[in-house]
Design a protein around this motif. Structure first.
Motif, PDB file in Angstrom:
ATOM      1  N   VAL A   1     -32.987 -30.015 106.088  1.00 31.84           N
ATOM      2  CA  VAL A   1     -31.539 -30.220 105.452  1.00 31.84           C
ATOM      3  C   VAL A   1     -31.875 -31.436 104.392  1.00 31.84           C
ATOM      4  O   VAL A   1     -32.601 -32.510 105.022  1.00 31.84           O
ATOM      5  N   GLU A   2     -31.809 -31.548 103.593  1.00 28.31           N
ATOM      6  CA  GLU A   2     -32.000 -32.009 102.057  1.00 28.31           C
ATOM      7  C   GLU A   2     -30.602 -32.548 101.883  1.00 28.31           C
ATOM      8  O   GLU A   2     -30.186 -31.028 101.205  1.00 28.31           O
ATOM      9  N   ALA A   3     -30.213 -33.996 101.501  1.00 26.10           N
ATOM     10  CA  ALA A   3     -28.898 -33.982 101.005  1.00 26.10           C
ATOM     11  C   ALA A   3     -28.878 -35.262 100.123  1.00 26.10           C
ATOM     12  O   ALA A   3     -29.855 -36.275 100.285  1.00 26.10           O
ATOM     13  N   HIS A   4     -27.754 -35.648  99.301  1.00 28.42           N
ATOM     14  CA  HIS A   4     -27.494 -36.893  98.716  1.00 28.42           C
ATOM     15  C   HIS A   4     -26.032 -37.305  98.688  1.00 28.42           C
ATOM     16  O   HIS A   4     -25.628 -36.179  99.693  1.00 28.42           O
ATOM     17  N   PHE A   5     -25.724 -38.806  98.813  1.00 30.53           N
ATOM     18  CA  PHE A   5     -24.449 -38.896  98.892  1.00 30.53           C
ATOM     19  C   PHE A   5     -24.470 -39.631  98.190  1.00 30.53           C
ATOM     20  O   PHE A   5     -24.490 -40.295  96.728  1.00 30.53           O
ATOM     21  N   THR A   6     -22.681 -39.017  97.666  1.00 35.55           N
ATOM     22  CA  THR A   6     -22.016 -40.578  96.689  1.00 35.55           C
ATOM     23  C   THR A   6     -21.286 -41.498  96.600  1.00 35.55           C
ATOM     24  O   THR A   6     -20.486 -40.874  98.324  1.00 35.55           O
ATOM     25  N   MET A   7     -20.456 -41.876  96.115  1.00 38.01           N
ATOM     26  CA  MET A   7     -19.824 -43.067  95.808  1.00 38.01           C
ATOM     27  C   MET A   7     -18.138 -42.245  95.741  1.00 38.01           C
ATOM     28  O   MET A   7     -18.320 -41.878  95.018  1.00 38.01           O
TER      29      MET A   7
END
Length: 233
Positions: A124-130
């Protein structure tokens, strides 16, 4: 694992997580009673895995892609499930007290078929934002390092699972040897997310496709896919 070349101010680096398990079931919504799994993990299930490791009101996770590392193997079995939910306790009883109607699950059970997946393994490849709930001391680097520490130590808020809570997932840092399966196929409309609102919840779908074992996930959904409901992730 974190890709250092993806560092952008407005979002975290791309974070890679490996999730595998003996059983998984990512239920297709078109089957009302029987559980039939999609052939690959859904974006909402993948987000549930990373949120099990790190969830904070200050961040929002976005799934970028899901890589299939093992062949697609279906398995069928039957399970006992209850037909109804326990009704919510009225606020009057909470405040004033009183007796509740008993619920006996033994008399409310029925057997249902499940078509699940066996011996699954995903990258799983993911990122997050504020989010707008971020405090003064919250920033991208803080939560990126926090997630990495928790992943390496095996820490989680609750046990990660693969579609159903009884199908637990083993989550680990990818070691670089992961090789996608050479499977290319159209999956059809796949559940992307649920748009929650006071007037009702709306399921959002996208046309999913495996290309050499890799499924790219849209970061936002277009009007023509959601029948007039546009929601950004």
């Amino acid at each position: 694992m974190i890709s250092g070349g993806d560092r952008v101010q407005s979002r975290s680096p791309t974070i890679r997580v490996r999730a595998k398990g003996k059983l998984a079931c990512f239920s297709r919504p078109e089957f009302k009673v029987e559980r039939v799994s999609y052939p690959v993990m859904t974006p909402s299930a993948a987000r549930g895995v990373v949120e099990a490791l790190l969830w904070k009101p200050a961040i929002r996770w976005h799934i970028e892609r899901i890589t299939l590392l093992t062949p697609i193997i279906y398995i069928g079995f039957r399970r006992n499930e209850v037909n109804s939910r326990i009704p919510r306790i009225p606020s009057r009883l909470i405040e004033e007290g009183g007796s509740l109607s008993p619920y006996y699950c033994d008399s409310d059970r029925s057997q249902r078929n499940t078509i699940a997946l066996k011996d699954v393994d995903y990258l799983v490849e993911a990122h997050f934002t504020m989010t707008e709930k971020a405090g003064k001391g919250d920033n991208i680097l803080k939560f990126t390092e926090m997630f990495q520490r928790r992943l390496e130590k095996g820490q989680c808020f609750h046990r990660p699972y693969l579609g159903c809570r009884e199908f637990d997932a083993d989550v680990s840092v990818p070691d670089g040897s992961e090789c996608p399966q050479s499977i290319t196929q159209d999956i059809g409309l796949m559940l992307w997310d649920i748009a929650f609102s006071p007037t009702g919840n709306i399921p959002l779908f996208f046309p999913a496709r495996l290309e050499n074992g890799i499924m790219e996930i849209p970061l936002e959904i277009r009007d023509d896919i959601t029948s007039g409901q546009e929601v950004s992730s």
